[in-house]
Scaffold this active site. Structure first.
Site, mmCIF file in Angstrom:
data_model
loop_
_atom_site.group_PDB
_atom_site.id
_atom_site.type_symbol
_atom_site.label_atom_id
_atom_site.label_comp_id
_atom_site.label_asym_id
_atom_site.label_seq_id
_atom_site.Cartn_x
_atom_site.Cartn_y
_atom_site.Cartn_z
ATOM 1 C CB THR A 1 -2.382 4.181 1.756
ATOM 2 O OG1 THR A 1 -2.627 4.930 0.572
ATOM 3 C CG2 THR A 1 -3.617 3.366 2.094
ATOM 4 C CB ILE B 1 -0.978 0.023 1.199
ATOM 5 C CG1 ILE B 1 -0.249 -0.130 2.534
ATOM 6 C CG2 ILE B 1 -2.043 -1.048 1.048
ATOM 7 C CD1 ILE B 1 -1.176 -0.109 3.751
ATOM 8 C CG ASP B 2 0.035 4.254 -2.772
ATOM 9 O OD1 ASP B 2 0.745 3.446 -3.398
ATOM 10 O OD2 ASP B 2 -0.995 4.767 -3.243
ATOM 11 C CE LYS B 3 6.540 9.190 3.031
ATOM 12 N NZ LYS B 3 7.384 10.291 2.501
ATOM 13 N NE ARG C 1 -2.984 8.292 -4.593
ATOM 14 C CZ ARG C 1 -1.672 8.482 -4.597
ATOM 15 N NH1 ARG C 1 -0.849 7.481 -4.319
ATOM 16 N NH2 ARG C 1 -1.176 9.668 -4.889
#
Length: 308
Positions: free
Chosen positions: A142, A138-140, A239
């Protein structure tokens, strides 16, 4: 050193060389291509060129990929919020701001560094030394639930479940603009942005099937609190999809507005639920992470604005 030869088709004529090469190599960014050009590792018709060279019909491009310099990734004693752990899997509640695995510019302070310390080297090696144990990411910016595999058997099982879209992944997000329908499905292919390799976009060419289901949990004036459930798991999928339908995530300066109305340290997105079949026992397990404080406070602020 790996060497590749690419032929230019008529549809590619006029495309910049750095854009063309980066589109043909998923693991090389446009800036990485530009460095290779500067170093003489990319030539056209056996001649050195500049990054802004525009392709001509029947050009032959030679790409040399030098052997990577091996980076040593070290264990670090970083506290982890562990939701579940056994000999096969570990489930973590990742805080906002933590990078999942080492990458250029982030070789320490990542979830991998913390897992290496906590698990004492007992992590799957399928994804190599840079991403031991990492099955998905998962993104930084998030926050929320993420799993890792402690051995190759577990990794293969979880990776197969991801490929078959059988893993439950539900996210909460705050999006701009009130949605007309309280629930819906976005079925639109996602691929690398043709001009900005750091971004993804909805496109037909060089893309992969992507499906996101969403429902509105609460209307918050000009914003909506939603639940988004992934059917597929493409990079930045929620996103990109929400921005595509005109409802970018609050705080997302990449796919939304550059100037955001609130200070959020990135997109307001939380991986709330993760469910999978245990690789060894065959039992379905589901884990939930409550909304973090930054998310709750923002909801309260939007409610106050709505009623004022």
């Amino acid at each position: 050193m790996d060497i590749y030869n690419l032929a230019v088709e008529k549809e590619d004529v006029g495309t910049r060389i750095d854009v063309f090469v980066s589109e043909n190599f998923d693991d090389i960014s446009r800036s990485g291509v530009q460095k290779l050009i500067e170093q003489g590792h990319i030539t056209v018709n056996e001649k050195n060129i500049k990054s802004n060279y525009k392709l001509r019909d029947k050009d032959i491009i030679k790409v040399e990929i030098p052997e990577p310099v091996e980076i040593e990734i070290l264990p670090e004693d970083i506290p982890l919020d562990i939701l579940y752990e056994d000999n096969d899997v570990i489930v973590i509640n990742k805080p906002q701001g933590m990078v999942v695995h080492p990458a250029p510019g982030h070789y320490s302070g990542t979830l991998v560094n913390a897992l290496m310390y906590h698990c004492k080297g007992e992590l799957s090696g399928i994804n190599g030394v840079m991403r031991p144990g990492i099955v998905h990411r998962i993104d930084k910016d998030t926050s929320g639930v993420i799993m890792a595999a402690k051995n190759n058997m577990a990794h293969q099982s979880l990776a197969l479940q991801l490929a078959e879209h059988s893993i439950t992944r539900k996210y909460n997000a705050i999006v701009f603009n009130k949605l007309k329908e309280d629930e819906g499905t976005i079925d639109a292919p996602i691929g690398r942005h043709p001009e900005d390799r750091k971004k993804m976009c909805v496109r037909d060419k060089n893309s992969r099937h992507a499906v996101t289901h969403y429902r509105v949990i609460e209307h918050l004036g000009k914003y909506d609190l939603i639940e988004a459930q992934l059917e597929t798991g493409r990079t930045h999928q929620i996103r990109v999809h929400m921005s595509y339908i005109g409802h970018p995530l609050l705080g997302d300066e990449v796919y939304g507005k550059r100037k955001q109305p609130f200070s959020t340290k990135g997109q307001v997105l939380h991986a709330r639920v993760l469910g999978f079949v245990h690789p060894r026992t065959g039992e379905y397990m589901e884990f939930e992470s409550e909304l973090p404080e930054y998310f709750k406070k923002l909801i309260e602020k939007l409610k106050q604005i709505q009623t004022s």
